[in-house]
Design a protein around this motif. Structure first.
Motif, PDB file in Angstrom:
ATOM      1  N   ASN A   1       0.824  -1.203   0.000  1.00  0.00           N
ATOM      2  CA  ASN A   1       0.000   0.000   0.000  1.00  0.00           C
ATOM      3  C   ASN A   1       0.863   1.259   0.000  1.00  0.00           C
ATOM      4  OD1 ASN A   1       0.799   0.421   2.734  1.00  0.00           O
ATOM      5  ND2 ASN A   1      -0.888  -0.885   3.432  1.00  0.00           N
ATOM      6  N   HIS A   2       0.188   2.392  -0.171  1.00  0.00           N
ATOM      7  CA  HIS A   2       0.876   3.682  -0.265  1.00  0.00           C
ATOM      8  C   HIS A   2       1.697   3.983   0.981  1.00  0.00           C
ATOM      9  CE1 HIS A   2       1.271   8.073   0.003  1.00  0.00           C
ATOM     10  NE2 HIS A   2       1.192   8.085  -1.311  1.00  0.00           N
ATOM     11  N   SER A   3       1.160   3.674   2.138  1.00  0.00           N
ATOM     12  CA  SER A   3       1.862   3.994   3.390  1.00  0.00           C
ATOM     13  C   SER A   3       3.137   3.171   3.537  1.00  0.00           C
ATOM     14  CB  SER A   3       0.936   3.769   4.592  1.00  0.00           C
ATOM     15  OG  SER A   3       0.538   2.408   4.677  1.00  0.00           O
ATOM     16  N   THR A   4       3.130   1.949   3.021  1.00  0.00           N
ATOM     17  CA  THR A   4       4.336   1.124   3.075  1.00  0.00           C
ATOM     18  C   THR A   4       5.435   1.731   2.209  1.00  0.00           C
ATOM     19  OG1 THR A   4       3.070  -0.887   3.491  1.00  0.00           O
ATOM     20  CG2 THR A   4       5.288  -1.166   2.608  1.00  0.00           C
ATOM     21  N   VAL A   5       5.071   2.211   1.026  1.00  0.00           N
ATOM     22  CA  VAL A   5       6.036   2.877   0.157  1.00  0.00           C
ATOM     23  C   VAL A   5       6.616   4.098   0.862  1.00  0.00           C
ATOM     24  CG1 VAL A   5       6.302   4.201  -1.988  1.00  0.00           C
ATOM     25  CG2 VAL A   5       5.018   2.057  -1.986  1.00  0.00           C
ATOM     26  N   SER A   6       5.750   4.887   1.460  1.00  0.00           N
ATOM     27  CA  SER A   6       6.201   6.101   2.156  1.00  0.00           C
ATOM     28  C   SER A   6       7.120   5.755   3.327  1.00  0.00           C
ATOM     29  CB  SER A   6       4.971   6.884   2.648  1.00  0.00           C
ATOM     30  OG  SER A   6       5.371   8.051   3.324  1.00  0.00           O
ATOM     31  N   ARG A   7       6.758   4.734   4.071  1.00  0.00           N
ATOM     32  CA  ARG A   7       7.557   4.331   5.231  1.00  0.00           C
ATOM     33  C   ARG A   7       8.944   3.819   4.804  1.00  0.00           C
ATOM     34  NH1 ARG A   7       4.322   1.002   6.922  1.00  0.00           N
ATOM     35  NH2 ARG A   7       5.300  -0.964   6.308  1.00  0.00           N
ATOM     36  N   ARG A   8       8.990   3.022   3.755  1.00  0.00           N
ATOM     37  CA  ARG A   8      10.273   2.503   3.287  1.00  0.00           C
ATOM     38  C   ARG A   8      11.190   3.629   2.800  1.00  0.00           C
ATOM     39  NH1 ARG A   8       8.426  -2.719  -0.414  1.00  0.00           N
ATOM     40  NH2 ARG A   8       7.729  -4.073   1.308  1.00  0.00           N
ATOM     41  N   LEU A   9      10.622   4.583   2.089  1.00  0.00           N
ATOM     42  CA  LEU A   9      11.443   5.676   1.574  1.00  0.00           C
ATOM     43  C   LEU A   9      11.926   6.587   2.697  1.00  0.00           C
ATOM     44  CD1 LEU A   9       9.556   6.587  -1.718  1.00  0.00           C
ATOM     45  CD2 LEU A   9      11.670   5.298  -1.446  1.00  0.00           C
ATOM     46  N   ALA A  10      11.069   6.803   3.699  1.00  0.00           N
ATOM     47  CA  ALA A  10      11.495   7.605   4.855  1.00  0.00           C
ATOM     48  C   ALA A  10      12.647   6.923   5.579  1.00  0.00           C
ATOM     49  CB  ALA A  10      10.311   7.823   5.791  1.00  0.00           C
ATOM     50  N   SER A  11      12.559   5.604   5.720  1.00  0.00           N
ATOM     51  CA  SER A  11      13.636   4.853   6.356  1.00  0.00           C
ATOM     52  C   SER A  11      14.926   4.946   5.546  1.00  0.00           C
ATOM     53  CB  SER A  11      13.218   3.388   6.515  1.00  0.00           C
ATOM     54  OG  SER A  11      14.291   2.602   6.995  1.00  0.00           O
ATOM     55  N   LEU A  12      14.804   4.863   4.222  1.00  0.00           N
ATOM     56  CA  LEU A  12      15.983   4.954   3.363  1.00  0.00           C
ATOM     57  C   LEU A  12      16.629   6.336   3.456  1.00  0.00           C
ATOM     58  CD1 LEU A  12      17.771   3.600   1.238  1.00  0.00           C
ATOM     59  CD2 LEU A  12      16.159   4.410  -0.507  1.00  0.00           C
ATOM     60  N   GLU A  13      15.819   7.369   3.508  1.00  0.00           N
ATOM     61  CA  GLU A  13      16.359   8.725   3.617  1.00  0.00           C
ATOM     62  C   GLU A  13      17.065   8.926   4.958  1.00  0.00           C
ATOM     63  OE1 GLU A  13      13.466  11.245   0.616  1.00  0.00           O
ATOM     64  OE2 GLU A  13      12.980  11.213   2.757  1.00  0.00           O
ATOM     65  N   ASP A  14      16.529   8.344   6.025  1.00  0.00           N
ATOM     66  CA  ASP A  14      17.202   8.414   7.322  1.00  0.00           C
ATOM     67  C   ASP A  14      18.562   7.719   7.261  1.00  0.00           C
ATOM     68  OD1 ASP A  14      15.139   9.803   8.446  1.00  0.00           O
ATOM     69  OD2 ASP A  14      14.180   8.057   9.360  1.00  0.00           O
ATOM     70  N   THR A  15      18.597   6.570   6.588  1.00  0.00           N
ATOM     71  CA  THR A  15      19.842   5.814   6.493  1.00  0.00           C
ATOM     72  C   THR A  15      20.873   6.529   5.628  1.00  0.00           C
ATOM     73  OG1 THR A  15      18.626   3.739   6.737  1.00  0.00           O
ATOM     74  CG2 THR A  15      20.838   3.594   5.815  1.00  0.00           C
ATOM     75  N   MET A  16      20.405   7.088   4.519  1.00  0.00           N
ATOM     76  CA  MET A  16      21.315   7.746   3.577  1.00  0.00           C
ATOM     77  C   MET A  16      21.658   9.175   3.980  1.00  0.00           C
ATOM     78  SD  MET A  16      22.014   5.555   1.079  1.00  0.00           S
ATOM     79  CE  MET A  16      22.516   6.588  -0.287  1.00  0.00           C
ATOM     80  N   GLY A  17      20.863   9.745   4.870  1.00  0.00           N
ATOM     81  CA  GLY A  17      21.162  11.100   5.348  1.00  0.00           C
ATOM     82  C   GLY A  17      20.740  12.208   4.414  1.00  0.00           C
ATOM     83  N   GLY A  18      19.674  12.010   3.649  1.00  0.00           N
ATOM     84  CA  GLY A  18      19.211  13.075   2.757  1.00  0.00           C
ATOM     85  C   GLY A  18      18.016  12.642   1.941  1.00  0.00           C
ATOM     86  N   ARG A  19      17.507  13.587   1.152  1.00  0.00           N
ATOM     87  CA  ARG A  19      16.326  13.326   0.346  1.00  0.00           C
ATOM     88  C   ARG A  19      16.665  12.448  -0.852  1.00  0.00           C
ATOM     89  NH1 ARG A  19      12.035  16.780   0.853  1.00  0.00           N
ATOM     90  NH2 ARG A  19      11.000  15.178  -0.400  1.00  0.00           N
ATOM     91  N   MET A  20      15.810  11.457  -1.117  1.00  0.00           N
ATOM     92  CA  MET A  20      15.962  10.595  -2.276  1.00  0.00           C
ATOM     93  C   MET A  20      15.152  11.117  -3.470  1.00  0.00           C
ATOM     94  SD  MET A  20      17.896   7.948  -1.326  1.00  0.00           S
ATOM     95  CE  MET A  20      18.840   9.235  -0.499  1.00  0.00           C
ATOM     96  N   LEU A  21      14.032  11.755  -3.147  1.00  0.00           N
ATOM     97  CA  LEU A  21      13.105  12.223  -4.169  1.00  0.00           C
ATOM     98  C   LEU A  21      12.644  13.636  -3.849  1.00  0.00           C
ATOM     99  CD1 LEU A  21      10.958   8.984  -4.117  1.00  0.00           C
ATOM    100  CD2 LEU A  21      12.318   9.666  -6.106  1.00  0.00           C
ATOM    101  N   VAL A  22      12.321  14.390  -4.889  1.00  0.00           N
ATOM    102  CA  VAL A  22      11.722  15.713  -4.715  1.00  0.00           C
ATOM    103  C   VAL A  22      10.474  15.779  -5.577  1.00  0.00           C
ATOM    104  CG1 VAL A  22      13.850  16.912  -4.107  1.00  0.00           C
ATOM    105  CG2 VAL A  22      13.206  16.701  -6.512  1.00  0.00           C
ATOM    106  N   ARG A  23       9.477  16.475  -5.077  1.00  0.00           N
ATOM    107  CA  ARG A  23       8.225  16.580  -5.825  1.00  0.00           C
ATOM    108  C   ARG A  23       8.404  17.559  -6.987  1.00  0.00           C
ATOM    109  NH1 ARG A  23       3.065  15.212  -4.880  1.00  0.00           N
ATOM    110  NH2 ARG A  23       3.418  14.726  -2.691  1.00  0.00           N
TER     111      ARG A  23
END
Length: 292
Positions: A32-54
């Motif tokens: 679902n949408h929330s799972t995608v959002s949660r995974r990307l937020a976790s990845l950004e925390d790990t990588m230390g920055g934004r992965m995507l911009v609107r």
């Protein structure tokens, strides 16, 4: 020690980068949408920055996100190889293709039917649209446009050539007479696109060699042009690959008028490395070569 990026988060980033939307990525990944959002937020925390911009129309990958994409593509490639070793079809997921409706009907649909029959795990969505190339290709994996495109961060390749020519129904020509020259077209209604809605310069210039004509039927649909011309509405400016095979139509001023055009395929810069997108483009080019 900082945590390593999770493979599922990297693959989620890859899906969003290709499709441009969380909802589309969620559909492909089966979450679902929330799972995608949660995974990307976790990845950004790990990588230390934004992965995507609107951006307008969807999400675009950042410079940091591109670093993560390389790892995501390596994971995808390894999983694909494992699937091939076990005999599992490696072509999975979804491909979205935008193309003019005439091209979609004659070339794209048959090619995609053949491709999807060979790879049932691949979903294909076709968006019929005659418009200029989008500088932001979010939500579309492969785009077919009229004329050589000027694009940034994208890959473009020619697909096939065709021409706009003049056609009419025999009944219309018997009733109104056959024009002997381009100038005589000023006495005939010309069936073509609605000028105010035409977004493609190469299609707009097709009318520059033709004189002003009486009021006629205009449409945003090339198939409406075909039907109106066949019904005797006037002389149509039609793609030769559609009109030449329609026995309701005959050429008009064949030696005096032709407007050459070409179709080009455009994919995101990461598109050629996407196995499904590359296979889609290859299937389309193969079908065009065979039928051409």
């Amino acid at each position: 020690m900082p945590a390593d990026p999770q493979p599922e988060a990297l693959l989620t980033l890859l899906a969003v980068a290709r499709l441009g939307r969380y909802t589309a990525a969620a559909e492909v990944l089966g979450v679902n949408h929330s799972t995608v959002s949660r995974r990307l937020a976790s990845l950004e925390d790990t990588m230390g920055g934004r992965m995507l911009v609107r951006a307008s129309g969807g999400w675009e990958i950042t410079a940091l996100g591109r670093r993560a994409l390389a790892a995501a593509e390596a994971i995808e490639g390894t999983l694909r190889e494992l699937g091939e070793d076990t005999g599992r079809d490696s072509l999975q997921g979804m491909v979205r293709v935008a193309a003019p409706e005439g091209f979609t009907s004659v070339f794209l649909v048959p090619a995609m039917v053949e491709l999807q029959r060979a790879h049932p795990g691949l979903a294909v969505e076709l968006l019929a649209a005659t418009q200029r190339v989008r500088q932001n290709r979010s939500g579309v994996d492969l785009e077919i446009v009229v004329g050589r495109p000027v694009v940034h961060r994208a890959f473009a390749t020619p697909v096939c050539d065709y021409s706009l020519r003049l056609y009419a129904s025999p009944a219309y020509l018997e009733r109104r007479g056959v024009p002997a020259s381009i100038d005589e077209l000023s006495r005939h209604p010309v069936v073509y696109y609605v000028e105010s809605s035409l977004q493609v310069d190469e299609l707009d210039t097709a009318m520059q060699r033709l004189p002003d004509s009486p009021p006629s039927i205009r449409s945003t649909s090339v198939f409406a042009h075909i039907e109106a011309t066949a019904a005797g509405a006037g002389i149509g400016v039609l793609p030769d690959f559609l009109a030449d095979v329609d026995d309701r139509l005959v050429p008009v001023l064949a030696d005096a008028y032709a407007h050459p055009l070409s179709y080009w395929a455009v994919v995101r810069d990461e598109g050629p490395r996407n196995h499904a997108v590359a296979a889609t483009l290859e299937a389309l080019q193969r079908h065009v070569r065979i039928t051409g």
